[in-house]
Design an enzyme around this catalytic site. Structure first.
Site, short mmCIF file in Angstrom:
data_model
loop_
_atom_site.label_atom_id
_atom_site.label_comp_id
_atom_site.label_asym_id
_atom_site.label_seq_id
_atom_site.Cartn_x
_atom_site.Cartn_y
_atom_site.Cartn_z
N GLU A 93 0.82 -1.21 0.00
CA GLU A 93 0.00 0.00 0.00
C GLU A 93 0.86 1.26 0.00
OE1 GLU A 93 -2.22 -2.96 2.73
OE2 GLU A 93 -0.18 -2.60 2.01
N CYS B 107 -2.67 -3.60 7.16
CA CYS B 107 -2.23 -3.80 8.54
C CYS B 107 -2.66 -2.63 9.42
CB CYS B 107 -0.72 -4.01 8.60
SG CYS B 107 0.26 -2.56 8.15
#
Length: 371
Positions: free
Chosen positions: A58, A81
């Site tokens: 990401e 996460c």
């Protein structure tokens, strides 16, 4: 399928291809892929987990997208996460970038993230869609999922055998049972795994390097692991002599010779002490757990037949990649899986055929452990 669903599936397919680039290079973290589109649906950034697990997919995609991420959509193969490690949480990075929507293939079962990543995104007003190409994402992420859910890496047994299941002739000759294309495919499997495991018999007989020899992938250096209970590997072996340039782990008994253990450490090898069973053999379940504790997620088992049989008997083989040639060697050839003492079909370990593909002049059969 609606236009939106079709677009989601297409972008997730691209993210999964990106994730595959990280296989074998990101442990202990999962190999993740991410595609970021702008508010108009045009691709603005792509990323995948970098070697050693950082930066995350990401972060890479958002860096490439820049301001175009605002109001756009992030397609990610695993739940972002939500915990602080060496880098801030990816969920926070997506929030800070101003994306309007996150599409994730599967949830992350890691207790540090499980549901928390999606929760943070939703609390920030970001629309969350899950389950897009989930089966494919589960396949790509299988090693990480195994380490989190089972406490051990995913084990794939790779065999190169004749039509009648032999890996060598009665004299031990095995070069070459399969063709050049199959051997290249075998090296690709090495590159896509964190580690390559061999038994001490194979390590002594073949003196292998267990490295990756494919153009463009020479920098891939999976951990070489040898199940060597009594430290019989010669100190002059190619594995030992290259331990400083490519990791070498030796699975040994707790009472293995300390002098030889010290000599191997001096060469750069890591000694992993493993409990033994009542028969004096390495306890492979404990060995698998030890590899998981060290962060490995995907291990390719390359033989020989004895270690293959022991791992199958212990229920530790998750997949089999069986390269099969058109040669026939007969019953006096060396079996691909050694004797396991199976009494009958009802007690035999079972695997389900996942796919069959032609590789040059040979066939690759991929099997998955029966659920």
């Amino acid at each position: 399928m609606t236009d939106a669903a079709t677009s989601d599936a297409r972008h997730m397919a691209a993210a999964l291809l990106l994730a595959r680039r990280g296989l074998g290079r990101t442990w202990p973290n999962p190999a993740v892929g991410c595609v970021v589109t702008d508010a108009a649906g045009r691709v603005a950034g792509r990323g995948w987990t970098q070697p050693s697990g950082r930066p995350h997919a990401e972060t890479e995609a958002l860096k490439q997208a820049g301001l175009r991420a605002k109001g756009g959509t992030a397609y990610v193969t695993l739940e972002p996460c939500a915990h602080h490690g060496r880098t801030p949480p990816c969920a926070d990075a997506l929030i800070d970038a101003g994306v309007a929507r996150v599409v994730a293939a599967i949830a992350d079962p890691d207790p540090r993230t499980s549901g928390e990543g999606f929760g943070r995104l939703s609390a920030a007003g970001i629309a969350v869609t899950t389950g897009v190409r989930s089966a494919e994402a589960t396949e790509v992420t299988a090693g990480f999922l195994s380490r989190i859910l089972k406490g051990r890496p995913l084990f794939t047994l790779k065999t190169a055998m004749t039509l009648d299941g032999r890996i060598a002739s009665h004299s031990g000759a095995s070069r070459w049972i399969t063709g050049e294309a199959a051997r290249a495919c075998g090296h690709l499997l090495r590159a896509q795994n964190d580690a390559v495991l061999a038994g001490i018999g194979t390590a002594i007989a073949d003196d292998p390097l267990l490295d990756v020899r494919l153009p463009g992938l020479e920098d891939r250096r999976p951990v070489r692991i040898v199940a060597d209970a009594r430290l019989r590997l010669p100190l002059t072996s190619r594995l030992a002599r290259t331990a400083r340039t490519q990791p070498l782990w030796l699975l040994v008994r707790p009472d293995a010779d300390r002098g030889r253990a010290a000599a191997f450490r001096d060469l750069g090898a890591e000694i992993v002490a493993v409990p033994v069973t009542a028969t004096g053999e390495l306890d492979l379940a404990h060995a698998a757990a030890a590899l998981g504790e060290r962060g490995l997620t995907r291990v390719l088992v390359e033989g020989g037949g004895r270690i293959a049989g022991a791992l199958v008997r212990a229920g530790l083989i998750d997949r089999i990649a069986a390269f099969r040639s058109g040669l026939v060697m007969g019953g006096d050839g060396l079996a691909s899986i050694a004797a396991m003492g199976v009494d009958g079909p009802e007690t035999a370990p079972r695997f389900d055929l996942a796919r069959v593909e032609r590789v040059g002049e040979d066939v690759l059969e991929t099997w998955a452990a029966h659920a």
